[in-house]
Scaffold this active site. Structure first.
Site, PDB file in Angstrom:
ATOM      1  N   ARG A 619      67.486  93.819 -49.085  1.00  0.00           N
ATOM      2  CA  ARG A 619      67.389  94.394 -49.573  1.00  0.00           C
ATOM      3  C   ARG A 619      67.530  95.747 -48.719  1.00  0.00           C
ATOM      4  NH1 ARG A 619      63.219  96.651 -53.864  1.00  0.00           N
ATOM      5  NH2 ARG A 619      63.907  98.724 -54.674  1.00  0.00           N
ATOM      6  N   ASN A 622      66.060 102.259 -47.317  1.00  0.00           N
ATOM      7  CA  ASN A 622      66.886 103.841 -46.695  1.00  0.00           C
ATOM      8  C   ASN A 622      67.671 103.535 -45.779  1.00  0.00           C
ATOM      9  OD1 ASN A 622      66.981 106.349 -46.307  1.00  0.00           O
ATOM     10  ND2 ASN A 622      64.951 106.850 -45.542  1.00  0.00           N
ATOM     11  N   GLY A 695      65.212  96.033 -37.675  1.00  0.00           N
ATOM     12  CA  GLY A 695      64.989  96.732 -36.456  1.00  0.00           C
ATOM     13  C   GLY A 695      65.342  95.686 -35.368  1.00  0.00           C
ATOM     14  N   GLU A 696      65.739  94.809 -35.510  1.00  0.00           N
ATOM     15  CA  GLU A 696      65.581  93.532 -34.300  1.00  0.00           C
ATOM     16  C   GLU A 696      67.568  93.141 -33.864  1.00  0.00           C
ATOM     17  OE1 GLU A 696      62.588  92.131 -32.036  1.00  0.00           O
ATOM     18  OE2 GLU A 696      62.056  91.690 -33.973  1.00  0.00           O
TER      19      GLU A 696
END
Length: 730
Positions: A619, A622, A695-696
């Protein structure tokens, strides 16, 4: 001086209105509530702190990699006006106690105590710290120290002929090599085989915000301003080193200017700075130089890989073998295991994965964004391209024929498996159908043009968390946790979640982060911050809503599924505790990269004018900040492919390019067309909020896609990073 921002009140920064009541909606794009502070220079980073009476410190570091300090000439430095103190092993010794590495049950980025003895274990080791009235005087005095050494020849790299390794399974009780069936027999029976070796280099984090530490004592209470990715580890480790209670140490880092693994836990210089401040009776600030951060901070170690793939004539994998070697320091057995991903990504009849660890005379390496997956999947995804070419099969089709819903070794199923959906989304956006499979097929205006692809995959991590949510009688909400803003938009994320869950206008939500005086938090890393805090905050808000209306308050302890209460004890003690995203299944994020390269036919210069990345990461809370994270990861992947390499002198063990003039990173001119596609990935099995962390995943696989595209362009098969012009020409 920047404004101190203890908490982030969104209304002050012009948050975009979502509806008539200004209640935020998760899944919609929100501008960062801390953006105006950063743009206007008002966000207070640890290095911005200026305290009354503050002295300044500078480091002197070792010029040799192995041996001992035999003498330290101080007279010139001590005679400089403004010099207040010089600390060496003669002044410190046992005043700073030992702590173990974070990954070995401790709190530090390195277990080595640089001023505990005259022994030298790596080039760049701290051998002295000078404190003076100004930073300029401190730096000049540190440079004036005359340090004598008795040196020995170091083993500096994985490629030194004296290098010795041991099976990681023999070094680490937690590691198990992966095996299924007889790989050698499968390879012998395979119609098509690939047996290739790949290497990746030493790479260093080079954030704009360098490491710094500012220490202030108020009686027996120590306050430290330091950009660390794990405040709890810094607090408990520093207390242990100084022989005081953790409650006497407060670490503050409300903003961090990029770390990506480099600012791991407790640094070696922190206790030295705190000791100097206590002895001087005044605050001391140490700003680490760009050159010194190469050894004060961690780095991505070099790796070596042997990939064996055996397939049937129609491309079904009979065997996947991955032998890998990585380097660590003499004193820490730090290894980022990666064969658990590389040997589980595709279906295979037989599997063999073995990892080895060797010791070198260098500082301890550490995690760097997507620590094992970047080098390990560079090797695997490059080998998959080699196999596709040998089979005369489209590289995407090869991956499709070996897609799997279960780990071929353990038989565990995936919670979701979106790999091929990522390829299917990226291919039309990129124009993959126009790819010409034969190398050296397209020459345009003196540039060879090629297309390449690679898969991205990463296991989901999640950790325990403690979060405090309070609502006053007016309805205003405050959210508190010691997690901190590392550039990923955490202030905005938590404010948005609280606004939606509690039905409170966004301008009535305040978020406080980055302070050990707040509820304890785990490490900011492993793409686990959002997975942990989104679920913790959701449950905390539900608990708050069950209370009577009016002023209400909840401090919520969050335990992921499968975790025991001991995980919260570890969290409160500052020990790392990241768990798999699912207790009984494989919870992974997936992605697909497609790049176009252009290789100049005369010079070998490599350009990447187009890059499409499609990602499935649960999910998306933002989309605006998610897209930014993906773009940043893709850019860093390109940097890893074409630019980044820490050069080391194998004779001395000294890093040679310790500045941004010679450690190459891309500029805006090097990053051309980037397209991000977010592939829906509804995965309620992974956690209640269906969040996986992203993030990765954006950096993983990029280097292989670029190398594969270079082969398609020129016929030169690149197996060693970074890709240099001479290699691209073949």
């Amino acid at each position: 001086m920047p404004m101190s921002t203890e908490a982030m009140p969104p209304a002050a920064f012009g948050v975009r209105e979502q509806d008539d009541t200004n209640v935020a909606r998760v899944g919609q794009s929100h501008t960062r509530i801390d953006g105006p502070l950063k743009v206007c220079g008002l966000a207070e980073y640890p290095g911005d702190v200026s305290l009354p009476g503050m002295a300044h410190a500078a480091l002197a570091v070792s010029a040799i990699a192995r041996g001992r300090v035999t003498s330290i000439g101080r007279d010139v430095a001590e005679a400089m006006p403004g010099v207040l103190m010089i600390l060496t092993h003669e002044d410190v010794g046992d005043a700073i106690g030992p702590v173990d590495h974070l990954m070995e049950g401790g709190w530090a980025n390195s277990s080595w105590r640089p001023l505990a003895s005259p022994d030298i274990r790596y080039a760049g080791q701290i051998v002295a710290m000078v404190v003076a009235e100004t930073s300029a005087v401190a730096a000049a005095a540190a440079a004036a120290l005359r340090i004598g050494y008795a040196g020995q020849s170091p083993v500096a790299t994985l490629f030194d002929p004296r290098w010795e390794t041991a099976r990681l399974a023999d070094v680490s009780a937690a590691h198990q090599d992966r095996r299924k069936g007889d790989l050698d027999a499968a390879m012998a029976n395979a119609a098509v085989r690939v047996d290739s070796r790949y290497t990746t280099p030493i790479q260093h984090h080079n954030p704009i915000e360098l490491p710094s530490t500012t220490c202030r004592w108020d009686g027996d209470q120590l306050t430290v301003y330091e950009p660390t990715r794990y405040l709890g580890a810094a607090q408990h480790g520093l207390a242990s080193q100084l022989g005081i209670a953790p409650e006497q140490v407060r670490i503050i880092a409300r903003f961090i200017g990029g770390h990506f693994g480099g600012k791991l836990a407790l640094s070696q210089h922190t206790a030295i700075c705190a000791l100097a401040a206590r002895r001087l009776g005044r605050p001391v600030r140490l700003a680490v130089s760009r050159r010194d951060q190469f050894t004060v901070a961690n780095h991505r170690t070099e790796t070596s890989h042997r990939i064996r793939l055996g397939a049937t004539p129609d491309g079904r994998l009979l065997g996947v073998g991955h032998d890998a070697a990585t380097a660590s320091s003499r004193f820490d057995a730090f290894a980022m295991e990666g064969t658990d991903v590389s040997t589980a990504l595709y279906a295979a009849v037989t599997v063999a994965g073995e990892e080895r660890l060797g010791r070198v005379d260098r500082n301890t390496p550490g995690p760097m964004r997507a620590p094992p997956e970047v080098p390990f999947l560079f090797a695997l995804e490059s080998a998959m391209d080699e196999l596709a070419h040998a089979l005369a099969l489209d590289p995407i089709e090869l991956r499709r024929r070996n897609d799997t819903m279960v780990d071929p070794v353990t038989g565990k199923s995936f919670t979701t498996r979106a790999l091929m959906r990522c390829f299917d989304a990226a291919a039309p956006a990129f124009g993959w159908s126009d790819r010409r499979p034969q190398p050296r097929a397209t020459l345009r205006n003196g540039w060879w043009v090629g297309h390449g692809c690679a898969a991205a995959a990463r296991p989901v991590k999640i950790g325990p968390a403690v979060i405090h949510v309070a609502q006053d009688a007016t309805g205003a909400v405050r959210v508190e946790t010691a997690h901190h803003e590392i550039g990923n938009g955490l202030y905005t994320l938590l404010a948005t979640l609280a606004s939606e869950r509690l039905g409170v206008p966004l301008d009535r939500v305040t978020v406080a982060l980055g302070d050990t005086a707040l509820p304890p938090a785990g490490i900011s890393g492993g793409s686990a911050t959002t997975t942990s805090l989104a679920n913790a905050l959701a449950e905390a808000c539900e608990a708050l809503l069950r209370m009577p209306a009016g002023a209400r308050d909840v401090r919520f302890d969050y335990l992921p599924a499968g975790a025991t209460p001991a995980a919260l004890d570890d969290l409160r003690a500052g020990h790392i505790k990241l768990l798999p995203g699912s207790a009984d299944k494989l919870a992974w994020t997936f992605g697909a990269h497609m790049v176009e390269v252009r290789v100049h036919a005369a010079t070998g210069e490599v350009r990447v004018p187009r890059h499409v990345g499609a990602f499935a990461a649960g999910r998306v809370l933002n989309p605006m900040t998610a897209r930014n994270q993906y773009l940043g990861g893709m850019a860093w992947g390109l940097s890893s492919a074409l630019f980044e390499r820490t050069e080391i002198d194998p004779r001395t063990g000294v890093y040679m390019n310790r500045d941004l003039g010679e450690y190459l990173v891309p500029t805006f001119a090097d990053i051309a067309g980037q397209t991000v596609i977010m592939v829906p990935d509804d995965d309620p099995a992974v956690n209640p909020q269906a969040v996986k962390g992203l993030g990765e995943i954006g950096i993983i696989g990029v280097a292989a896609a670029v190398a594969n595209a270079v082969f398609n362009a020129t016929g030169a098969r690149i197996r060693d990073l970074p890709i240099r012009p001479e290699a691209a020409l073949g």
